[in-house]
Scaffold this motif. Structure first.
Motif, PDB file in Angstrom:
ATOM      1  N   VAL A 180      46.041  18.686  15.782  1.00  0.00           N
ATOM      2  CA  VAL A 180      46.982  19.005  14.724  1.00  0.00           C
ATOM      3  C   VAL A 180      47.191  17.717  13.927  1.00  0.00           C
ATOM      4  N   LEU A 181      46.584  17.667  12.751  1.00  0.00           N
ATOM      5  CA  LEU A 181      46.656  16.455  11.926  1.00  0.00           C
ATOM      6  C   LEU A 181      46.220  15.222  12.694  1.00  0.00           C
TER       7      LEU A 181
ATOM      8  N   ALA B 222      52.423  24.770   4.444  1.00  0.00           N
ATOM      9  CA  ALA B 222      52.703  25.101   5.838  1.00  0.00           C
ATOM     10  C   ALA B 222      51.933  24.191   6.787  1.00  0.00           C
ATOM     11  N   ALA B 223      50.704  23.822   6.406  1.00  0.00           N
ATOM     12  CA  ALA B 223      49.900  22.945   7.253  1.00  0.00           C
ATOM     13  C   ALA B 223      50.472  21.538   7.298  1.00  0.00           C
TER      14      ALA B 223
ATOM     15  N   ASN C 183      62.352  31.186  15.464  1.00  0.00           N
ATOM     16  CA  ASN C 183      63.247  30.320  14.687  1.00  0.00           C
ATOM     17  C   ASN C 183      62.773  30.157  13.244  1.00  0.00           C
ATOM     18  N   ASP C 184      61.934  31.114  12.799  1.00  0.00           N
ATOM     19  CA  ASP C 184      61.499  31.199  11.394  1.00  0.00           C
ATOM     20  C   ASP C 184      60.649  30.021  10.941  1.00  0.00           C
ATOM     21  N   THR C 185      59.915  29.413  11.850  1.00  0.00           N
ATOM     22  CA  THR C 185      58.926  28.415  11.444  1.00  0.00           C
ATOM     23  C   THR C 185      57.543  29.064  11.418  1.00  0.00           C
ATOM     24  N   VAL C 186      56.627  28.480  10.662  1.00  0.00           N
ATOM     25  CA  VAL C 186      55.289  29.036  10.494  1.00  0.00           C
ATOM     26  C   VAL C 186      54.396  28.573  11.650  1.00  0.00           C
ATOM     27  N   VAL C 187      53.787  29.537  12.354  1.00  0.00           N
ATOM     28  CA  VAL C 187      52.895  29.227  13.480  1.00  0.00           C
ATOM     29  C   VAL C 187      51.535  29.841  13.194  1.00  0.00           C
ATOM     30  N   PHE C 188      50.523  29.006  13.086  1.00  0.00           N
ATOM     31  CA  PHE C 188      49.179  29.505  12.806  1.00  0.00           C
ATOM     32  C   PHE C 188      48.579  30.163  14.048  1.00  0.00           C
TER      33      PHE C 188
ATOM     34  N   ASP D  40      45.235  21.590  10.588  1.00  0.00           N
ATOM     35  CA  ASP D  40      44.479  20.353  10.359  1.00  0.00           C
ATOM     36  C   ASP D  40      43.204  20.635   9.573  1.00  0.00           C
ATOM     37  N   ALA D  41      42.548  21.732   9.943  1.00  0.00           N
ATOM     38  CA  ALA D  41      41.301  22.085   9.271  1.00  0.00           C
ATOM     39  C   ALA D  41      41.540  22.456   7.812  1.00  0.00           C
ATOM     40  N   ALA D  42      42.642  23.168   7.538  1.00  0.00           N
ATOM     41  CA  ALA D  42      42.949  23.554   6.160  1.00  0.00           C
ATOM     42  C   ALA D  42      43.174  22.326   5.293  1.00  0.00           C
ATOM     43  N   LEU D  43      43.870  21.342   5.826  1.00  0.00           N
ATOM     44  CA  LEU D  43      44.117  20.120   5.068  1.00  0.00           C
ATOM     45  C   LEU D  43      42.822  19.333   4.847  1.00  0.00           C
TER      46      LEU D  43
END
Length: 735
Positions: free
Chosen positions: A42-43, A334-335, A386-391, A398-401
């Motif tokens: 992750v990053l 989100a990423a 808790n309304d956070t974005v989970v891929f 990391d790949a999207a970035l």
């Protein structure tokens, strides 16, 4: 297996809440890490090797934890030659050099040797890590004086501007160290690059080199998975041709990454696995389709795609006809902002869309615009409780970035500007505004992202943008902490060290300040020589905050006795240069007031047998000349005032140091005076008088004697100067 890290810290074998164990830990790759094996990259941070550094200042506490040592042996797959080399080292060689490039498993080999030695000695041998120090060699006195039956690992720093391993002295030191280690019944392993070792080796020391082959990736995977996932069919995974191709020729660090990808895919839910198309031409897909078990095939292919940074699935995602620019912006936001509330990501995605398009932000408030839930689903993610974005796929963010960075070079600068501004906006209009603590956490995440990309691309612009944007803000400490962490992590420190040296030479106030501050943190403690070389460049900057940072860094570096002589000479050079007067004042005043633990004597006056460096009288005089020069602030004057009192106290109670102290103060002010300016001599007379008057009555006679004698010396020097005679040479000190 893993990157190179030292010193050791105790590990956590299984995931543990941070509040259950206050210490930070070491993972099986030999790094200063906390093992929370739970997923992919992750990053640039592998969850399986969550890197967090902790300072362990006292060498006596650099005692490797037995849990970590046992874990090392559980995971370590010995390469060819390990057993014979270990036996030679254990039974008489005492000193071993592992001449390998970083990242090739050299640290874990050394740790495995130390772990084996400790186990075979039934815990009678203690093991730990030593720092190389700030010099160009590793003298015998770098070994802790009272240690017996210890085994150490020492990493030799790479050559760089201003430092080159002194090959002849280092070679001579090796034979002296070997003899001293035998006397102490101790052992030592040097980690050194092949190039450095080639410049040192000769007939006398060539037998000290470890003859160990390369680790076999399949053996490493088998050992690690059988320990971590005993129910997993390791043989089946290793027989899969895509896994074999992936492992072929991989260095240990990447093998460990693949192990974690396999573990993650083994545990994944069906919707987290990639789909396999029957007509796909990719050879990996063809290999898998012949296997019969499509569920297992999908797990294998999930590992393959994750290792490829999800490049092909992301290409397909971007190519879909219905794909919109808003969706792409939301994916990027989100990423880059994991852990932030979905509404916060939504608001910043809107801002990013406007930034990248160069147009006004889209009206996401309108009901015909895509909402959070729709966008989250579009980027193949879900909203957590808790309304956070989970891929849905490990490493998708990391790949999207990475995909964006490669695919859109003209948008990088705008993206980094947006990212730097992200933690400065609470977006209260969404009614889900983030707290100050959340913004700090978000800033830390963004800083780590910038580190990751700077290292990956070998370009400093992402970090430079944060330095420029966060300078003089509440986020500045977050940036400095992330930079310091990066400068001490095995996966990032080599590039960051080079970058810091370049920053030290650039005309940029924010970058200079970052360098000065990092040199006073863990980077300075671990790499004292490198820190000092970088400080020399920033010392010429006339900035109060930089001067304060240099002062803190000087105190940090002084704790490394191997660098004291060079550090003192550097500070005195600053004292003699008018362009570095501000830094010189702060640096020398800090050293002049510093005392050793449980000792009231300033370290610059310490004359014990165990003190490895004694400052020259001329150097001390130059330093005191700067301190006693007119100061620009009352605060600065009060510092000098207190330091003069401190040194006069030493002169009063230590008769063996009295002449030296009085002579230094006398010579420091024995200079021509400037008309209309209160001279250093008069400043010193004032400080001496206030010291004389500050006694409690029990030492009046001694204070009177020192006061009168020192005042007489001042007046005598001044009188001789008026008569045109040679100034005093400092030999007729007060008795």
């Amino acid at each position: 297996m893993g990157e190179d890290f030292s010193p050791w810290q105790p590990p956590v074998v299984e995931e543990r809440r941070s509040d259950e164990h206050p210490q930070l830990n070491v993972g099986p790759d030999g790094s200063g890490v906390q093992s929370t094996f739970s997923g992919n990259l992750v990053l640039g941070e592998m969850n399986g090797v969550k890197v967090v550094n902790e300072v362990q200042a006292a060498l006596e506490h650099l005692n490797a934890d037995d849990d970590y040592l046992n874990l090392t042996l559980q995971l370590f797959a010995p390469p060819e030659g390990f057993d014979s080399t270990y036996a030679k080292w254990r039974d008489g060689a005492r000193l071993l050099t592992i001449a390998r490039q970083p990242g090739t498993g050299r640290t874990v080999i050394a740790h495995a040797m130390l772990a084996t030695l400790r186990r075979q000695s039934r815990q009678q041998v203690k093991v730990g890590a030593l720092h190389f120090g700030g010099g160009e060699t590793f003298p015998v006195d770098r070994l802790p004086a009272k240690h017996r039956r210890w085994a150490y690992v020492v990493e030799v720093p790479p050559d760089e501007e201003g430092f080159r391993l002194h090959s002849r002295l280092f070679r001579m030191t090796l034979t002296q160290l070997a003899a001293e280690l035998e006397r102490r019944e101790s052992w030592l392993i040097f980690l050194i690059s092949p190039e450095q070792w080639a410049g040192c080796v000769d007939e006398d020391v060539k037998d000290m080199e470890a003859e160990i082959g390369a680790a076999v990736p399949a053996d490493m995977v088998r050992k690690a998975l059988r320990f971590r996932e005993p129910e997993l069919d390791v043989t089946r995974w290793l027989e899969a041709k895509p896994i074999q191709r992936m492992l072929d020729g991989r260095p240990p660090a990447e093998v460990l990454e693949i192990v974690e990808l396999i573990r993650s895919a083994h545990r994944a839910n069906p919707d987290q696995l990639v789909a396999i198309k029957a007509d796909d031409k990719d050879p990996d897909y063809a290999d898998l389709s012949d296997g019969g078990d499509r569920w297992f095939a999908r797990r294998v292919q999930t590992v393959v795609e994750a290792k490829r940074n999800w490049r092909k699935p992301l290409l397909e995602w971007h190519r879909k006809q219905e794909r919109t620019s808003v969706q792409r912006s939301f994916l990027l936001a989100a990423a880059a902002l994991p852990g932030a509330p979905g509404s916060y990501v939504y608001a910043l995605a809107s801002k990013l869309e406007g930034t990248l398009s160069g147009q006004d932000q889209p009206g996401l408030a309108a009901l015909d615009a895509p909402g959070i839930i729709e966008l989250v689903d579009a980027v193949e993610a879900d909203l957590s409780d808790n309304d956070t974005v989970v891929f849905r796929h490990d490493g998708w963010d990391d790949a999207a970035l990475h995909y964006f960075w490669t695919d859109r070079p003209f948008s990088r600068a705008a993206f980094m500007a947006w990212l730097a501004d992200a933690p400065t906006d609470t977006h209260g209009k969404t009614f889900d505004s983030v707290s100050s603590d959340q913004l700090q956490e978000l800033a830390a995440r963004i800083a780590r992202f910038a580190v990751h990309w700077a290292v990956r691309q070998e370009r400093p612009e992402p970090l430079g943008k944060l330095a420029d944007t966060w300078h003089d803000s509440k986020l500045w400490p977050v940036f400095v902490a992330a930079l310091d962490e990066a400068a001490t992590q095995s996966s990032t420190h080599r590039y960051i060290h080079t970058m810091l040296l370049k920053w030290a030479k650039r005309k940029d106030l924010a970058l200079w300040r970052a360098v000065a501050e990092v040199c006073g943190l863990e980077f300075g403690r671990r790499h004292t020589g490198k820190a000092l070389r970088r400080l020399r460049h920033v010392a010429v900057v006339a900035d109060e905050e930089i001067a304060k940072a240099v002062e803190r860094s000087v105190i940090t570096l002084w704790d490394d006795t191997s660098v004291r002589e060079t550090l003192f000479e550097t500070v005195i050079a600053w004292c003699k240069n008018v362009d570095t007067a501000a830094v010189a004042y702060r640096a020398f005043s800090a050293l002049a007031a510093k005392t050793d633990e449980n000792n009231d004597i300033p370290t610059l006056l310490a004359r014990r047998d165990d003190v490895c460096f004694t400052p020259s009288p001329d150097g001390l005089t130059a330093g005191w000349t700067v301190l006693l020069s007119p100061q620009a602030s009352k605060e600065a004057e009060s510092v000098v005032h207190a330091t003069v009192h401190q040194w006069l106290d030493v002169a009063m109670w230590r008769s063996d140091l009295r002449d030296e102290v009085l002579g230094l103060l006398r010579k420091a002010v024995d200079h021509p005076e400037q008309p209309g300016v209160v001279s250093p001599r008069e400043h010193l007379r004032h400080y001496v008088f206030t010291w004389h008057e500050s006694g409690d009555g029990s030492d009046t006679a001694e204070r009177e004697r020192i006061y009168l004698n020192l005042t007489k010396l001042f007046d005598g020097d001044f009188s001789r100067r008026l008569r045109g005679e040679d100034p005093a040479d400092g030999t007729d000190h007060a008795a």
